[in-house]
Design a protein around this motif. Structure first.
Motif, PDB file in Angstrom:
ATOM      1  N   ALA A  47       0.835  -1.213   0.000  1.00 25.04           N
ATOM      2  CA  ALA A  47       0.000   0.000   0.000  1.00 25.04           C
ATOM      3  C   ALA A  47       0.865   1.257   0.000  1.00 25.04           C
ATOM      4  O   ALA A  47       0.502   2.276  -0.584  1.00 25.04           O
ATOM      5  N   THR A  48       2.023   1.181   0.659  1.00 30.82           N
ATOM      6  CA  THR A  48       2.892   2.359   0.742  1.00 30.82           C
ATOM      7  C   THR A  48       3.450   2.726  -0.632  1.00 30.82           C
ATOM      8  O   THR A  48       3.443   3.886  -1.032  1.00 30.82           O
ATOM      9  N   MET A  49       3.919   1.743  -1.368  1.00 33.07           N
ATOM     10  CA  MET A  49       4.551   2.008  -2.666  1.00 33.07           C
ATOM     11  C   MET A  49       3.528   2.187  -3.781  1.00 33.07           C
ATOM     12  O   MET A  49       3.768   2.927  -4.730  1.00 33.07           O
ATOM     13  N   GLY A  50       2.389   1.495  -3.683  1.00 34.83           N
ATOM     14  CA  GLY A  50       1.380   1.594  -4.732  1.00 34.83           C
ATOM     15  C   GLY A  50       1.929   1.117  -6.073  1.00 34.83           C
ATOM     16  O   GLY A  50       2.686   0.148  -6.147  1.00 34.83           O
ATOM     17  N   ASP A  51       1.541   1.823  -7.131  1.00 36.03           N
ATOM     18  CA  ASP A  51       2.005   1.431  -8.473  1.00 36.03           C
ATOM     19  C   ASP A  51       3.349   2.057  -8.823  1.00 36.03           C
ATOM     20  O   ASP A  51       3.921   1.748  -9.863  1.00 36.03           O
ATOM     21  N   ASP A  52       3.810   2.955  -7.976  1.00 34.56           N
ATOM     22  CA  ASP A  52       5.046   3.674  -8.270  1.00 34.56           C
ATOM     23  C   ASP A  52       6.240   2.900  -7.696  1.00 34.56           C
ATOM     24  O   ASP A  52       6.501   2.951  -6.489  1.00 34.56           O
ATOM     25  N   HIS A  53       6.944   2.168  -8.546  1.00 32.23           N
ATOM     26  CA  HIS A  53       8.062   1.355  -8.076  1.00 32.23           C
ATOM     27  C   HIS A  53       9.408   2.041  -8.324  1.00 32.23           C
ATOM     28  O   HIS A  53      10.432   1.376  -8.430  1.00 32.23           O
ATOM     29  N   SER A  54       9.381   3.342  -8.451  1.00 29.47           N
ATOM     30  CA  SER A  54      10.615   4.070  -8.763  1.00 29.47           C
ATOM     31  C   SER A  54      11.533   4.170  -7.548  1.00 29.47           C
ATOM     32  O   SER A  54      11.090   4.037  -6.399  1.00 29.47           O
ATOM     33  N   GLU A  55      12.802   4.410  -7.837  1.00 27.33           N
ATOM     34  CA  GLU A  55      13.796   4.602  -6.775  1.00 27.33           C
ATOM     35  C   GLU A  55      13.422   5.815  -5.928  1.00 27.33           C
ATOM     36  O   GLU A  55      13.557   5.801  -4.699  1.00 27.33           O
ATOM     37  N   THR A  56      12.940   6.865  -6.574  1.00 25.38           N
ATOM     38  CA  THR A  56      12.544   8.095  -5.865  1.00 25.38           C
ATOM     39  C   THR A  56      11.488   7.787  -4.813  1.00 25.38           C
ATOM     40  O   THR A  56      11.579   8.214  -3.664  1.00 25.38           O
ATOM     41  N   ASN A  57      10.481   7.017  -5.239  1.00 22.93           N
ATOM     42  CA  ASN A  57       9.394   6.678  -4.319  1.00 22.93           C
ATOM     43  C   ASN A  57       9.900   5.835  -3.155  1.00 22.93           C
ATOM     44  O   ASN A  57       9.523   6.071  -1.992  1.00 22.93           O
ATOM     45  N   ALA A  58      10.773   4.871  -3.458  1.00 17.91           N
ATOM     46  CA  ALA A  58      11.317   3.999  -2.410  1.00 17.91           C
ATOM     47  C   ALA A  58      12.141   4.812  -1.413  1.00 17.91           C
ATOM     48  O   ALA A  58      12.007   4.644  -0.195  1.00 17.91           O
ATOM     49  N   VAL A  59      12.979   5.716  -1.932  1.00 17.49           N
ATOM     50  CA  VAL A  59      13.812   6.548  -1.049  1.00 17.49           C
ATOM     51  C   VAL A  59      12.928   7.430  -0.166  1.00 17.49           C
ATOM     52  O   VAL A  59      13.157   7.559   1.043  1.00 17.49           O
TER      53      VAL A  59
END
Lengths: 149, 179
Positions: A47-59
């Protein structure tokens, strides 16, 4: 933005869930705790990451969780009452030859758990124990009869 | 240069048991905590039951059915959707919806935008934009005929939508999208 909100809500929810799960005797993680940690963490991360699996989102998610942890640590050190709510208080399990049965039942601690902790600290029999305390991290401290006199 | 490290005298602030062991135990707090714990677990249990029933979507209570009074449209949808989670909305058409081997269906803009319509099955012959929505034209031989909309809500909230076969009664419904 959504990641930040989800990470904050996920952190608060996980903190509450883990806190109300109660301490189990034994400071080390058992298989049960491993299952809980991996399963809960895995579910929340989706739920935290959603569909956005980018490095930016993870960081960003990692930074938010880190900041939340820092904030909670600050609150704990600054406000002692919040420390109790977040980490709990030590509980006496055995006091001068008497088991505190209500505390033991509610914390799901058995006399064998106390004896296991006692043996680890070189205590051979129950008679040698004056106090047994369930610490906030789940470990059991033993105070021996002879040492306290 | 020596660093001045702030210090303060040691004070015996940790409460003692029997005035001999500094444990810091607070049974009064602990009983309050156990009471709070029971409330939290009851709340968690209620959430799980509500989820199984579909209060938060994807369960029996979430499924909804609506029908226009003139029988032109029979709509099956989920009244509680979940953000970014696929679902299917099915529109069944009555015999009076078919005209000249075609069915026309107007859907409001909210179906496309907020409810995130991804595709329509069958593929419409024509999609006409306008009148705060889209007018689809489907080929149809005879009733019963149906069209399915694959939805994937793009944001949480409460959204109203409407469907209408031109010249027939408009069917409106409300969808709650959970975060």
């Amino acid at each position: 933005m959504a990641t930040i909100i989800h990470a904050v809500l996920g952190y608060i929810f996980l903190l509450l869930s883990v806190r109300v799960l109660s301490r189990r005797p034994g400071a080390q993680l058992t298989l049960f705790e491993f299952v809980l940690i991996f399963l809960m963490g895995g579910v929340i991360i989706l739920a935290t990451m959603g569909d956005d699996h980018s490095e930016t989102n993870a960081v960003c998610a990692v930074l938010v969780v880190g900041l939340m942890h820092r904030l909670v640590s600050y609150v704990k050190s600054r406000f002692p009452r919040w420390d109790e709510w977040l980490d709990g208080v030590p509980l006496v399990l055995l006091e001068q030859g008497k088991w505190q049965t209500d505390v033991m039942n509610k914390m799901r601690v058995q006399d064998t758990d106390v004896m296991a902790a006692a043996r680890e600290q070189g205590v051979r029999t129950l008679e040698q124990i004056k106090y047994a305390v369930l610490e906030r991290n789940g470990s059991i401290s033993i105070i021996q009869e002879k040492k306290s006199q | 240069m020596p660093v001045n490290v702030p210090t303060k005298p040691v004070e015996d602030t940790v409460p003692k048991v029997n005035d001999e062991v500094a444990v810091g135990s607070d049974l009064e707090f602990q009983y309050r905590w156990w009471k709070f714990e029971r409330i939290v677990w009851t709340f968690f249990l209620l959430i799980v039951i509500a989820d199984v029933l579909g209060v938060f979507g994807r369960g029996p209570l979430a499924k909804a059915h609506a029908r226009s009074k003139d029988g032109t449209i029979d709509l099956q949808y989920e009244r509680v959707e979940r953000f970014s989670t696929p679902s299917i909305m099915t529109v069944k058409f009555g015999p009076n919806a078919i005209r000249d081997g075609k069915i026309q269906l107007w859907v409001s803009q909210s179906v496309i935008k907020q409810l995130g319509n991804q595709r329509v099955v069958p593929q419409p012959l024509i999609s006409t934009v306008g009148q705060d929505g889209i007018l689809y034209t489907f080929p149809a031989a005879s009733a019963p005929a149906s069209a399915s909309f694959a939805l994937e809500p793009s944001s949480p909230g409460v959204f109203d939508f409407a469907l209408q076969v031109p010249g027939a009664e408009r069917l409106s419904a409300r969808v709650y999208v959970m975060p």
